[in-house]
Design a protein around this motif. Sequence first.
Motif, short mmCIF file in Angstrom:
data_model
loop_
_atom_site.label_atom_id
_atom_site.label_comp_id
_atom_site.label_asym_id
_atom_site.label_seq_id
_atom_site.Cartn_x
_atom_site.Cartn_y
_atom_site.Cartn_z
N ALA A 19 0.83 -1.21 0.00
CA ALA A 19 0.00 0.00 0.00
C ALA A 19 0.86 1.25 0.00
CB ALA A 19 -0.93 -0.01 1.22
N LEU A 20 1.94 1.26 0.81
CA LEU A 20 2.83 2.43 0.86
C LEU A 20 3.50 2.66 -0.49
CD1 LEU A 20 4.54 2.02 4.35
CD2 LEU A 20 2.78 3.66 3.70
N THR A 75 -6.57 1.81 4.13
CA THR A 75 -6.20 0.43 4.41
C THR A 75 -5.05 0.36 5.42
OG1 THR A 75 -6.91 -0.32 2.24
CG2 THR A 75 -5.31 -1.70 3.39
N VAL A 76 -4.05 1.22 5.25
CA VAL A 76 -2.92 1.25 6.19
C VAL A 76 -3.44 1.57 7.59
CG1 VAL A 76 -0.82 2.49 6.83
CG2 VAL A 76 -1.21 1.85 4.45
N LYS A 77 -4.32 2.57 7.67
CA LYS A 77 -4.87 2.95 8.97
C LYS A 77 -5.61 1.77 9.61
CE LYS A 77 -8.64 5.46 9.47
NZ LYS A 77 -9.59 6.61 9.49
N GLY A 78 -6.43 1.11 8.81
CA GLY A 78 -7.19 -0.02 9.34
C GLY A 78 -6.30 -1.15 9.80
N ASN A 79 -5.27 -1.45 9.00
CA ASN A 79 -4.33 -2.51 9.40
C ASN A 79 -3.68 -2.20 10.73
OD1 ASN A 79 -4.90 -3.84 7.04
ND2 ASN A 79 -3.02 -3.21 5.98
N LEU A 134 0.88 4.79 14.59
CA LEU A 134 0.80 4.68 13.13
C LEU A 134 -0.63 4.92 12.66
CD1 LEU A 134 3.02 1.63 12.05
CD2 LEU A 134 3.45 4.07 11.76
N GLU A 135 -1.58 4.42 13.42
CA GLU A 135 -2.98 4.60 13.06
C GLU A 135 -3.33 6.08 13.03
OE1 GLU A 135 -5.64 3.16 16.00
OE2 GLU A 135 -7.42 3.87 14.95
N LEU A 147 -7.76 -5.67 6.30
CA LEU A 147 -7.96 -5.33 7.69
C LEU A 147 -8.66 -3.99 7.66
CD1 LEU A 147 -4.49 -6.25 9.19
CD2 LEU A 147 -6.60 -7.54 9.36
N SER A 148 -9.93 -3.94 7.77
CA SER A 148 -10.64 -2.69 7.53
C SER A 148 -10.76 -1.87 8.80
CB SER A 148 -12.04 -3.00 6.98
OG SER A 148 -12.77 -3.70 7.94
N CYS A 149 -11.03 -0.57 8.65
CA CYS A 149 -11.24 0.33 9.76
C CYS A 149 -12.31 1.32 9.34
CB CYS A 149 -9.94 1.07 10.09
SG CYS A 149 -10.15 2.35 11.32
N HIS A 150 -13.24 1.60 10.21
CA HIS A 150 -14.34 2.48 9.85
C HIS A 150 -14.47 3.62 10.84
CE1 HIS A 150 -15.50 -0.42 6.85
NE2 HIS A 150 -15.40 -1.36 7.76
#
Length: 616
Positions: free
Chosen positions: A21-22, A51-55, A64-65, A168-171
Amino acid sequence: MFDEETKKALMEEFFSENREALRRIEKGLLDLETDPGDRERVNAIFRDMHTVKGNCRMMSFPRLEELAHRAETVLDLMRDGHLVMDQKIGTILLGVVDGVGRTLEEIARSGSEGASDFSSIIGALEGFATPASVAVDLSPPTEMVPEPFNNIAEKLTHKSTEPDRAILSCHGPETTTRSAKPAETSSLAGDGDETVTLPVGVASPRETETAGNPGSLESIRLSLSRLDTLMNQVGELGASFNQLKYVLSERPGQVDQILEVHGKQIHWLQEEVIKYRLQPIGRIWEQYHRLVRDLSVETGRKVVLELVGEETEVDRNVLVAINELLGHLIRNAVDHGIEPSGERSALGKPPAGRITLAAEQKHGQILLEIRDDGRGIDPGAILNKALATGRITPEQAASMKEAEIIRLIMAPGFSTAREISRISGRGTGMDVVQAALDKIGGTIVIDSTPGVGSTFRMSIPQTMAIVSALMINDSGETFALPQANVVELVSFYGDDIRRNIEGKMQSPMVRVREKLLPLVPLQRLLRRDGPGRSGQRELERIHSARELHVAILQAQEQLFGLEVGAILGHASLLIKPIDRMFSHIQILAGTAVLPDGGITFLLNVSALLEGSEKRE
């Protein structure tokens, strides 16, 4: 809760997904700088940052988040048209990429985020949300209950980067409001009169230029079908081994037949594994867009990087070895080769300089070329510096050809730069290039025209793992020649030697298929027999021989004959890097263990030809 093996697999997937992703985010940001209106590009970058944030949330790396969330908010402003990409925004967002990348490496080493402090770069990100008309909440994402690990495992089976289908999702909230904090900054010269400020903690071009991206080469992905094929072949190999044991004890007369089948299976397995190790050279080239962009900002010069042949496949170990040397050559091209825009315009050149990086596979070798349309190399300046520093004597200078003079830049500590900059000037870059090429058995040829530009042509092996080789013997010692460089083998006996070996320009030549090719005795290159013998005496020695064995070799575009004592046959060799003790001998490309336990050297064919030309 998961056992250690499952946790390890999860972390490997975490690193792999985030690094990919990076890489996409970095490339997207660089593309966006040249086309700020590309809305779909912004959307793609946003999705990857999400995606990075969710991971990071799911694997409990809160700093990192938060960093990814703040960057995501700026991207959201760009997505809605409240912000437009420019060099300042690009520098900060690329700093986010660097910060996340470095922290991932720290996590890989220690298992924690370490002492990472993103406060200054977060402050810079907040600064982009100052317009009063934009109501933006840059506060950290609201607290969420961590998702159970068993749900994570299920999501790891999906591969999409879409926010709603992320692995790895984040909402968390995507836009919030908060006041901006003043950012600590360090100055960096920008393009033209513009000054770009970098928050403390953001990698400067000096740091990013040497960062490389070895992590992207640490793992490869295999399709299940290819893995199944490999497993089937390993199973057949095991069955063949059992058959061999049976035949040895019960039917010894059939051993040769079984050994032949066994050999074919091993050869197939070797070829298949080598294929898996080959990676497109474009995998390491992508980072050079960033390098050139940062160097352009630092030097205030406009530079365009052109890539040709990105799909050319090279062994992973060779890719790692050439990564640093290509970076040095690009830095030198920007710092020493490309002129400032004003100077270029006065010379009738386009304001933006061009650096071209090209690769192609030919005769088992990878031909690499870096060329620029800058000011070129001045042989007079090199000669004067070499004389002034006592590196060469006036007598040596008088007999040197232009190519030899230019090659002096490869010597350790040699530099004609009047000033030492953060980028170059200490005379170590080209030394590093030569050392890296020596390590993998590569060669380099430099062609430069003052005022027009410079071209660095390199020849490197495609793989350094298992090499198909022609075994030869000379004066009781066995050597290996890469089969890919062998065109033909010829042997002459009695009077045929005089009929096919001629003298031309006082050098022996061999006639093969009505063509005269230079004939190089291996013993002369090894300096063991007749290093000072004239070409005429060499011809007399060959004419007096009763038999002559010649391997016709190809190096780049040139054919030549190598006189050897005996031709032994073919073998597949596991090549190891050359020992440091022999690293200065350019005609040696690697070592291998023979079936009898002895050690043999793999010869560097390009260096053999180059060595023969120097002796003329």
